[in-house]
Motif scaffolding. Sequence first.
Motif, PDB file in Angstrom:
ATOM      1  N   ALA A  76      46.361  37.977  29.139  1.00 44.58           N
ATOM      2  CA  ALA A  76      46.065  37.357  27.848  1.00 44.58           C
ATOM      3  C   ALA A  76      45.866  35.851  27.944  1.00 44.58           C
ATOM      4  N   ASP A  77      46.381  35.235  28.997  1.00 48.44           N
ATOM      5  CA  ASP A  77      46.224  33.793  29.190  1.00 48.44           C
ATOM      6  C   ASP A  77      44.992  33.443  30.021  1.00 48.44           C
ATOM      7  N   GLY A  78      44.204  34.433  30.402  1.00 50.04           N
ATOM      8  CA  GLY A  78      43.003  34.192  31.188  1.00 50.04           C
ATOM      9  C   GLY A  78      43.242  34.087  32.681  1.00 50.04           C
ATOM     10  N   VAL A  79      44.407  34.545  33.135  1.00 48.14           N
ATOM     11  CA  VAL A  79      44.756  34.494  34.555  1.00 48.14           C
ATOM     12  C   VAL A  79      44.371  35.818  35.212  1.00 48.14           C
ATOM     13  N   VAL A  80      43.634  35.728  36.313  1.00 46.13           N
ATOM     14  CA  VAL A  80      43.299  36.936  37.070  1.00 46.13           C
ATOM     15  C   VAL A  80      44.578  37.424  37.745  1.00 46.13           C
ATOM     16  N   ARG A  81      44.998  38.624  37.404  1.00 48.69           N
ATOM     17  CA  ARG A  81      46.231  39.190  37.930  1.00 48.69           C
ATOM     18  C   ARG A  81      45.991  40.111  39.121  1.00 48.69           C
ATOM     19  N   PHE A  82      44.807  40.764  39.170  1.00 46.79           N
ATOM     20  CA  PHE A  82      44.519  41.707  40.246  1.00 46.79           C
ATOM     21  C   PHE A  82      43.023  41.929  40.271  1.00 46.79           C
ATOM     22  N   GLU A  83      42.484  42.102  41.472  1.00 45.93           N
ATOM     23  CA  GLU A  83      41.078  42.464  41.605  1.00 45.93           C
ATOM     24  C   GLU A  83      40.929  43.379  42.802  1.00 45.93           C
ATOM     25  N   ASP A  84      39.910  44.210  42.752  1.00 43.77           N
ATOM     26  CA  ASP A  84      39.673  45.143  43.851  1.00 43.77           C
ATOM     27  C   ASP A  84      38.228  45.608  43.791  1.00 43.77           C
TER      28      ASP A  84
END
Length: 161
Positions: free
Chosen positions: A36-44
Amino acid sequence: MGISDDDLGYLRRCVELAREALDDGDAPFGSVLVDADGVVRFEDRNRTKDGDETRHPEFEIARWAAANMAPVQRVRATVYTSGEHCPMCAAAHGWVGLGRIVYAASTEQMVAWQMEWGSPPSPVSALPITAIAPRVPVDGPARELESEMKALYEARFGPDA
């Protein structure tokens, strides 16, 4: 809601991940989980080339989110993805309680392109996310990325693939 400039930025990262998957011999799909804060938490990216067809990035995001985010964080998060979720991934998304989905290319587009190229059909029904997870807010496709996504899919699924 519509696709914003910020959304397009995250979708462009998904397309980069899809290209990375294609370059490594996988189908071109990539996804990013943003809180919700615009932070990328995970990508794959897709990792199915070794025979495990469940190794979709959207499914990995759902599993990661279930293990690492509280329910309230999950529902406020957004999943960005190069291609609309398949039924398996849409179900995982819904069961885990993730929020909005934004995709670059739709299932409908991919099916039409594959028909255009004479590609064999998928072994799984081509259903939209909303048929599987009807309460999840969904935005897409992103017309700005259509030609790039079509080129990636054609490299994998087209007549010369």
